[in-house]
Design a protein around this motif. Structure first.
Motif, short mmCIF file in Angstrom:
data_model
loop_
_atom_site.label_atom_id
_atom_site.label_comp_id
_atom_site.label_asym_id
_atom_site.label_seq_id
_atom_site.Cartn_x
_atom_site.Cartn_y
_atom_site.Cartn_z
N LEU A 1 57.25 -42.87 0.90
CA LEU A 1 56.75 -42.82 -0.47
C LEU A 1 56.99 -41.46 -1.12
O LEU A 1 56.47 -41.19 -2.20
N ARG A 2 57.78 -40.61 -0.48
CA ARG A 2 58.13 -39.32 -1.08
C ARG A 2 59.61 -39.06 -0.82
O ARG A 2 60.20 -39.68 0.07
N ASP B 1 53.12 -51.88 -3.31
CA ASP B 1 53.00 -50.86 -2.27
C ASP B 1 54.35 -50.42 -1.73
O ASP B 1 54.40 -49.55 -0.85
N GLY B 2 55.44 -51.00 -2.24
CA GLY B 2 56.77 -50.60 -1.80
C GLY B 2 57.28 -51.34 -0.58
O GLY B 2 58.29 -50.94 0.00
N LYS C 1 67.95 -41.40 -8.25
CA LYS C 1 66.64 -41.12 -8.86
C LYS C 1 66.14 -39.71 -8.60
O LYS C 1 65.13 -39.29 -9.17
N SER D 1 62.57 -47.82 -2.23
CA SER D 1 62.00 -48.42 -3.43
C SER D 1 61.58 -47.37 -4.45
O SER D 1 61.60 -47.63 -5.65
N ARG D 2 61.18 -46.18 -3.98
CA ARG D 2 60.69 -45.15 -4.91
C ARG D 2 61.56 -43.90 -4.95
O ARG D 2 61.26 -42.97 -5.69
N HIS D 3 62.61 -43.88 -4.14
CA HIS D 3 63.45 -42.69 -4.14
C HIS D 3 64.86 -43.06 -3.70
O HIS D 3 65.05 -43.93 -2.86
N ASP E 1 57.60 -47.56 4.56
CA ASP E 1 58.36 -47.15 3.39
C ASP E 1 58.02 -45.71 3.07
O ASP E 1 56.85 -45.34 3.00
#
Length: 507
Positions: free
Chosen positions: A189-190, A365-366, A146, A140-142, A187
């Protein structure tokens, strides 16, 4: 309260009804050869092959890789190679990458090797890992697209199939050599890169893979070197092959659950009330028009065109963790031969992402929220023409989502009915089996799976299942002209997934 008990950081709502989707797709098919593999109706237990030496080597490699990612040029190379999606996922096959030379003059292998402990040999190390793959998960964040390679140095996670099976955390390493851990179920987050085995390649020379062989229809090997001969176990994953070479030209048809146009032979059979519509396609037999016999026509074939899960809770069953990548489905199609104990079968691969088959949203929160299942239409997967004299009236379809692990052989069987309404020159007389004597042959066979794979069980298709079940007329915007909308089958349902199969004209 939000529920986060789902395996890959997802949150499940209460069950929703499946919604019908009307989509269009050009249907293509061609004849293929058959090999011998099969499945039964029991889910294999999740037994994992976890060689201690292999896992130690993978950790040693990952530690050095994490340190090598300090090199910005190397990070950019990893990103660009992942975006090529050579196998349909964000994978980089190490054996293909290792000899790439950087501006410093070092090869990738030399760069990673320079960060190993003094007593470690990079060539010896990777020789024990023939399917070694570097993977960038879609999070979701990487993701690969991206990734800011100038400013972001990912950590490296080591996918250990034994640890995953017993809910142990995943080992991680950063560019300073620090070891950490992450849950496979959370998930990330990095930015993170995963080291694992490739799930879509096999080593044909040593048979090192989660499957023992590739399909007989495979094209040129992806890579041949002193370590092995690496090939895709199904052409679906080989992105070197243009689509026009994968599938023969056929008449333009639409797909989904409905059609606005039909092959003339199918429409003719439907409009005249044939009780076995395929007879008019393959043999031009249609008693309503006085055609009571015919010879098999080889310019038609069956093809798989879509897949859908039965329920959104299946996400919890097939999605192991965020390091898993795209789904790799294997569909084994078995037909009983026209003799006691004979069997014909072949394997077909389906590749798709989680978003292709599930309707997903992500909370702040992903975490995933699984809303519903989705019908996934894919490039038609060719099977063979349905010669009822050769293959009988029933085909069995076994489906599994494949993951690496110890290969095992499972026994199963398939039954099919054969008629005697064929003359010496192979002319078929009568619809279906006519009034001829019929025989039921039951054939036992084996199929190959792995302990980590997810069994999606089996379903059947029958020769005389309707290709078209109904027709309705609707006004077509913007002018409102009436359009015939044909609902078609057959649907092959295992209880876990539904497959759609179409009959197509090759020429």
């Amino acid at each position: 309260m939000k529920n986060r008990s789902f395996s890959i950081n997802s949150k499940l709502n209460t069950s929703l009804k499946m919604r019908k989707t009307i989509l269009l797709l050009s249907l293509i098919a061609f004849f293929t050869s058959c090999d011998n593999i099969k499945q039964d109706n029991s889910a294999p237990s999740k037994q994992i092959d976890s060689s201690i030496n292999v896992e130690v080597d993978r950790i040693t490699f990952s530690t050095a890789l994490a340190k090598a990612l300090q090199n910005e040029e190397f990070r950019e190379l990893i990103k660009s190679e992942a975006l090529k999606k050579f196998d349909g996922d964000y994978d980089i096959f190490y054996q293909k990458l290792k000899d790439v030379r950087l501006s410093s003059g070092l090869t990738v292998e030399s760069l990673i090797g320079s960060y190993l402990e003094k007593d470690a040999d990079i060539m010896k190390l990777t020789r024990n890992l023939p399917l070694l793959t570097i993977f960038i998960p879609e999070l979701s964040r990487h993701s690969a697209s991206k990734w800011d390679t100038k400013n972001e140095i990912p950590i490296v996670g080591v996918r250990n199939y034994g640890d995953l099976a017993v809910n142990k955390p995943m080992k991680t390493f950063d560019s300073n050599g620090n070891e950490g851990s992450l849950s496979y179920r959370q998930d990330f987050l990095r930015p993170i890169i995963i080291v694992k085995d490739n799930e879509r390649l096999v080593d044909e020379r040593s048979k090192t893979s989660r499957l023992s062989s590739v399909n007989t229809e495979a094209h040129e090997p992806y890579l041949v070197n002193d370590l092995g001969q690496f090939a895709f176990w199904d052409n679906t994953f080989d992105k070197r092959i243009p689509e026009k070479e994968k599938y023969a030209r056929i008449n333009d048809l639409t797909d989904g659950f409905y059609d606005t146009e039909l092959l003339p032979d199918i429409r003719e059979a439907f409009e005249n009330g044939s009780s076995c519509q395929r007879d008019n396609v393959y043999y031009r037999i249609l008693p309503q028009l006085g055609r009571n016999s015919g010879v098999y026509r080889p310019n038609f074939a069956e093809a798989l065109t879509s897949i859908r899960f039965s329920d959104k809770s299946m996400f919890n069953y097939v999605m192991d963790d965020a390091t898993d990548g795209n789904f790799e489905f294997q569909v084994t199609i078995a037909m009983t031969g026209a003799a006691p104990g004979a069997i014909n079968s072949l394997n077909k691969g389906i590749s798709c992402s989680r978003n292709d088959v599930f309707s997903l949203t992500v909370d702040p929160d992903g975490y995933f929220i699984v809303n519903d299942t989705k019908l996934h239409l894919f490039e038609p997967i060719p099977i063979v023409g349905w010669n009822i004299k050769t293959y009988g009236d029933t085909w069995k379809f076994v489906v599994q989502e494949l993951d690496p692990g110890t290969t095992t052989t499972v026994s199963s069987s398939v039954s099919s009915t054969f008629g005697t309404n064929f003359t010496n020159n192979d002319t078929k007389t009568g619809i279906g089996f006519g009034t001829s004597t019929q025989q039921v042959f039951n054939s036992g066979f084996n199929y190959v799976t792995t302990g980590a794979s997810d069994a999606l069980f089996d379903g059947t298709a029958e020769y005389c299942q309707p290709l078209v079940t109904s027709m309705s007329t609707y006004p077509m915007p913007p002018f409102g002209f009436p359009v015939n909308l044909y609902s078609h089958g057959p649907q092959i349902t295992t209880g876990y997934v539904t497959l759609n199969m179409r009959t197509a004209q090759l020429w």
